[in-house]
Design an enzyme around this catalytic site. Sequence first.
Site, PDB file in Angstrom:
ATOM      1  N   SER A  59       0.804  -1.212   0.000  1.00 57.57           N
ATOM      2  CA  SER A  59       0.000   0.000   0.000  1.00 57.57           C
ATOM      3  C   SER A  59       0.841   1.268   0.000  1.00 57.57           C
ATOM      4  O   SER A  59       0.323   2.359  -0.252  1.00 57.57           O
ATOM      5  CB  SER A  59      -0.947   0.013   1.210  1.00 57.57           C
ATOM      6  OG  SER A  59      -1.930  -0.989   1.087  1.00 57.57           O
ATOM      7  N   CYS A 257      -9.421  -2.296   3.518  1.00 60.38           N
ATOM      8  CA  CYS A 257      -8.726  -1.067   3.146  1.00 60.38           C
ATOM      9  C   CYS A 257      -9.097  -0.641   1.713  1.00 60.38           C
ATOM     10  O   CYS A 257     -10.217  -0.227   1.474  1.00 60.38           O
ATOM     11  CB  CYS A 257      -7.230  -1.211   3.351  1.00 60.38           C
ATOM     12  SG  CYS A 257      -6.405   0.388   3.525  1.00 60.38           S
ATOM     13  N   LEU A 258      -8.190  -0.769   0.744  1.00 60.94           N
ATOM     14  CA  LEU A 258      -8.551  -0.452  -0.639  1.00 60.94           C
ATOM     15  C   LEU A 258      -9.731  -1.312  -1.081  1.00 60.94           C
ATOM     16  O   LEU A 258     -10.619  -0.847  -1.815  1.00 60.94           O
ATOM     17  CB  LEU A 258      -7.357  -0.678  -1.565  1.00 60.94           C
ATOM     18  CG  LEU A 258      -7.580  -0.356  -3.043  1.00 60.94           C
ATOM     19  CD1 LEU A 258      -7.704   1.141  -3.261  1.00 60.94           C
ATOM     20  CD2 LEU A 258      -6.453  -0.918  -3.898  1.00 60.94           C
ATOM     21  N   GLN A 261     -12.912   0.166  -0.010  1.00 62.82           N
ATOM     22  CA  GLN A 261     -13.281   1.293  -0.864  1.00 62.82           C
ATOM     23  C   GLN A 261     -13.861   0.814  -2.196  1.00 62.82           C
ATOM     24  O   GLN A 261     -14.858   1.365  -2.684  1.00 62.82           O
ATOM     25  CB  GLN A 261     -12.055   2.175  -1.091  1.00 62.82           C
ATOM     26  CG  GLN A 261     -11.519   2.805   0.184  1.00 62.82           C
ATOM     27  CD  GLN A 261     -10.069   3.248   0.079  1.00 62.82           C
ATOM     28  OE1 GLN A 261      -9.468   3.184  -0.999  1.00 62.82           O
ATOM     29  NE2 GLN A 261      -9.492   3.700   1.185  1.00 62.82           N
ATOM     30  N   ASN A 300      -3.784   2.235   7.214  1.00 61.04           N
ATOM     31  CA  ASN A 300      -2.917   2.730   6.152  1.00 61.04           C
ATOM     32  C   ASN A 300      -3.802   3.129   4.980  1.00 61.04           C
ATOM     33  O   ASN A 300      -3.928   2.410   3.993  1.00 61.04           O
ATOM     34  CB  ASN A 300      -1.889   1.681   5.721  1.00 61.04           C
ATOM     35  CG  ASN A 300      -0.951   2.199   4.655  1.00 61.04           C
ATOM     36  OD1 ASN A 300      -1.013   3.360   4.273  1.00 61.04           O
ATOM     37  ND2 ASN A 300      -0.085   1.339   4.144  1.00 61.04           N
ATOM     38  N   GLY A 302      -5.360   6.686   2.633  1.00 60.55           N
ATOM     39  CA  GLY A 302      -5.453   8.102   2.338  1.00 60.55           C
ATOM     40  C   GLY A 302      -6.804   8.498   1.787  1.00 60.55           C
ATOM     41  O   GLY A 302      -7.063   9.685   1.579  1.00 60.55           O
ATOM     42  N   HIS A 340      -6.983  -2.386   9.246  1.00 62.15           N
ATOM     43  CA  HIS A 340      -6.369  -3.684   8.928  1.00 62.15           C
ATOM     44  C   HIS A 340      -6.554  -4.661  10.090  1.00 62.15           C
ATOM     45  O   HIS A 340      -5.818  -4.589  11.078  1.00 62.15           O
ATOM     46  CB  HIS A 340      -4.876  -3.509   8.634  1.00 62.15           C
ATOM     47  CG  HIS A 340      -4.596  -2.919   7.296  1.00 62.15           C
ATOM     48  ND1 HIS A 340      -4.205  -3.679   6.214  1.00 62.15           N
ATOM     49  CD2 HIS A 340      -4.688  -1.642   6.847  1.00 62.15           C
ATOM     50  CE1 HIS A 340      -4.038  -2.891   5.164  1.00 62.15           C
ATOM     51  NE2 HIS A 340      -4.330  -1.651   5.523  1.00 62.15           N
ATOM     52  N   GLU A 342      -5.725  -7.666  10.265  1.00 61.26           N
ATOM     53  CA  GLU A 342      -4.571  -8.572  10.380  1.00 61.26           C
ATOM     54  C   GLU A 342      -3.382  -7.890  11.037  1.00 61.26           C
ATOM     55  O   GLU A 342      -2.377  -8.548  11.341  1.00 61.26           O
ATOM     56  CB  GLU A 342      -4.164  -9.066   8.982  1.00 61.26           C
ATOM     57  CG  GLU A 342      -3.317  -8.106   8.154  1.00 61.26           C
ATOM     58  CD  GLU A 342      -4.058  -6.898   7.602  1.00 61.26           C
ATOM     59  OE1 GLU A 342      -3.395  -5.991   7.057  1.00 61.26           O
ATOM     60  OE2 GLU A 342      -5.303  -6.848   7.727  1.00 61.26           O
TER      61      GLU A 342
END
Length: 366
Positions: A59, A257-258, A261, A300, A302, A340, A342
């Site tokens: 990432s 995360c991504l 999204q 992590n 943005g 996250h 994990e």
Amino acid sequence: MYVKCRGGDVPGANHRAYLVLEDGTVLKGRAFGADKTAVGEVVFTTAVVGYPQSITDPSYKGQILVFTHPLIGNYGVSEDQYESEGPQAEAVVVHEATRPSHYKAVMSLDEWLKASGVPGIEGVDTRALVLKLREHGVMMGAVGQEPPDELLERVRKSPRYDEVNYALMVSPKEPEELGDGKICVGVVDCGVKRSILRELVKRGVKVLRVPCLRWELALKCDAVLFSPGPGNPNLLDRVAEGVKAAVEMRLPVMGICLGHQVVSKALGARLYKLKFGHRASNKPVRDLAFTGKTYITTHNHGYAVDPAGSGLRPWAVQPDDGTVEGLYHPDLPILTTQFHPEAGPGPRDTTWVFDKFLKMVGNGLR
């Protein structure tokens, strides 16, 4: 021989280096790691430990990673700390790179970055740098030993972070099978961390890891996980098509995360960029739906999600600024986390999210 990195007395740290931001700000320091120039989006993490995991997190592709903790490198590097095949950050910025003192260390931070072709700069006032990024937001920048005006010119001629599809750069070229369980989870890999794969395999899951643009292979499994990764999620329309296909088949879907999204985008949510993002291993998340607890978690990201109109409901939020950190669907087997679960690095108090996802598979919600 390792010597503490003060006054440029570490091998590779004897040359003046610069970090130049897109607004013309110049920070002076000493070079370590690879003798090269790197351009990227300058971001910071407040994680105190776990620098090998952070640097190898896919990432961070396309980004120059600033560590707010003043001493980085004290336990060296060993391969069992990797979250991918090697360093992914474009460059590393620290206040002081220290010598390793740990029985598992096989290389110093300086040696590791040098061998991996990643430049570093130390001796930077990272406190002032972070205050600037918090006030003005993340900026493009360059790290190198060239004169500052040349570095600034490199920055201005380079594409902005948001314009590059970094997920395609870190996604694997071919599928890979891991584990031998009865339940198969297809991982659509936009930049997955090894810790996520380990969490699945140790739960007796067969993992089919597939390139992000070949998501159709993952639909052969019992469930699909859309992984974390770098870059602008608004560029991943083709991956979002995979989410739509999985939802139509009523396959259990998880996004991290991504992936959170992209799942949200596929269902009609709005994505937006945060001023300076959440990057740390000590971020609080409040569970609104499942346990009612507040957890300390690893972040992590943005970008963030506004789920209005998507049919998804928040189950986790960041209490400091209200950012949505987890979503679920009341009628479909969909579960996402912006944080996250994990960790890697960070606390592992939310690994139960993987169990909740796999329970959706076991319940036959298809």
